[in-house]
Design an enzyme around this catalytic site. Sequence first.
Site, short mmCIF file in Angstrom:
data_model
loop_
_atom_site.label_atom_id
_atom_site.label_comp_id
_atom_site.label_asym_id
_atom_site.label_seq_id
_atom_site.Cartn_x
_atom_site.Cartn_y
_atom_site.Cartn_z
N ARG A 93 0.82 -1.20 0.00
CA ARG A 93 0.00 0.00 0.00
C ARG A 93 0.87 1.26 0.00
O ARG A 93 0.49 2.29 -0.54
CB ARG A 93 -0.92 -0.01 1.22
CG ARG A 93 -1.89 1.15 1.25
CD ARG A 93 -2.92 1.00 2.34
NE ARG A 93 -2.31 0.88 3.66
CZ ARG A 93 -3.00 0.68 4.79
NH1 ARG A 93 -4.29 0.55 4.75
NH2 ARG A 93 -2.38 0.60 5.95
N CYS A 104 -10.51 -7.09 15.97
CA CYS A 104 -9.41 -7.30 15.01
C CYS A 104 -9.76 -6.76 13.62
O CYS A 104 -10.77 -7.14 13.03
CB CYS A 104 -9.08 -8.79 14.91
SG CYS A 104 -7.80 -9.11 13.68
N ASP A 141 -10.48 0.80 13.91
CA ASP A 141 -10.92 0.73 12.52
C ASP A 141 -12.41 0.43 12.43
O ASP A 141 -13.00 -0.12 13.36
CB ASP A 141 -10.14 -0.37 11.78
CG ASP A 141 -8.69 0.03 11.56
OD1 ASP A 141 -8.41 1.23 11.42
OD2 ASP A 141 -7.83 -0.88 11.52
N ARG A 164 7.44 -0.13 1.29
CA ARG A 164 7.34 -1.19 2.28
C ARG A 164 6.13 -2.07 2.02
O ARG A 164 5.16 -1.62 1.41
CB ARG A 164 7.30 -0.62 3.70
CG ARG A 164 6.25 0.45 3.92
CD ARG A 164 6.71 1.40 5.02
NE ARG A 164 5.70 2.38 5.37
CZ ARG A 164 5.57 3.56 4.77
NH1 ARG A 164 6.34 3.87 3.75
NH2 ARG A 164 4.64 4.40 5.17
S1 SF4 Z 1 -5.45 -7.77 16.48
FE1 SF4 Z 1 -6.07 -9.50 15.16
S2 SF4 Z 1 -4.15 -10.18 14.25
FE2 SF4 Z 1 -3.60 -8.95 16.03
S3 SF4 Z 1 -3.40 -10.42 17.74
FE3 SF4 Z 1 -5.49 -9.61 17.77
S4 SF4 Z 1 -6.69 -11.11 16.60
FE4 SF4 Z 1 -4.54 -11.44 16.08
#
Ligand code: SF4
Length: 412
Positions: free
Chosen positions: A137, A157, A318, A141
Amino acid sequence: MLNDVSSCPPDEPPASCPAGPDREFRSAGRGYWSDVSATDWNDWRWQLKHRITRLEQLERLLPTLTPEERAGSVLANHKLAMAITPYFFNLIDPADEHCPIRRQVIPRLEETQTAAWEMTDPCGEDSHSPVPGLIHRYPDRVLFLVTDRCAAYCRYCTRSRLVSNAAGYDFHPEFDRQIGYIESHPEVRDVLLSGGDPLLLSDDKLGHLLGRLRAIPHVEFLRIGTRIPVFLPQRITPALCALLRQFHPLFVSIHSNHPRELTTEVRDALGRLADAGIPLGNQSVLLRQVNDDAEIMKVQVQKLLRCRVRPYYLYQCDLIAGSAHLRASVRRGLEIMESLRGHTTGYAVPTYVIDAPGGGGKVPVSPEYILSRNNNRVLIRNYEGRVFEYPEADDGRPLFQAPLAIEEPQLV
Ligand code: SF4
């Protein structure tokens, strides 16, 4: 084996939760697992094998389980699986239904409610993925997804579409194609391993992958994003640290949200990584009723420094589907940043960012310290609210005379 709380030895209670944020480092203790041998308890594979993944286990361990949590735990296996290591589970206050640890890892019914602006891929990663498991993106990197598994699953998550595979994404990283892409793109100088959690790989597999990446001449810099030191500090073994130190420059970003997560076990694990010469940063997510409080966040960032970890980012949560109940306002985030800057060590102040919805990348957001400026002066305020003028330099020509005052301050 699971034990009743009342059988815990007095020196190792289940998480006791002092009122207010706890500045001290405390062991998570053995709590419910007091008759497990030290060898098993300190074995990261034992911890993984004995994770809490089913409603029946939760009901046995948490008599205060609410109807919302019960329903959420049943539905989690169709969205983002539930898994909590015994070690991390011991940090939950069983008596507090609003426990900040509990809110992060125990599913709730609200996760099934999606607001109109929420998305399954809020950072637009899939549309920036030239080969499976690689996201390109930013210009120089890439994000290299290693696995879809984590030691425990965070209910907010951002990658829940693929992590744990509960939603049927069927993620299969293809290391050869991912590495081939990097080899053919000389502009890529920085590779961030993430997932899922890269430190769930065996030492052998991780060493092999890091070795292949390190062998690419234009890759200058490697990073690992991991929540393992917080969910499973037992994984940070001396052997793992000895392995990682072979691949410098290698940075590690951990993910901790609340000072109660910073136990003696975590502090010691982070110390082992730091002793291996690995610069450590922390990424926190601003979460409602978890860490959206100035005092909690101040203790958190100060404890991180004591663990030799630099607070790096504070993320606005998010717009992941089903996260509205965990989302704090940007206003609250700005208030917290205002309460940190100038009020504690500069090293302790993270950058507050919003990942622009749909794939715009990280945008730093900050309280406003420039009140106005023109070609002659900049009007600034400090952390106490006092206002100062600073003469603007005329680029290329030294400034010796007093510049013009700001007549009509323009708000910036
Ligand atoms: S934010 Fe998502 S990817 Fe990161 S440790 Fe938690 S569940 Fe796993």
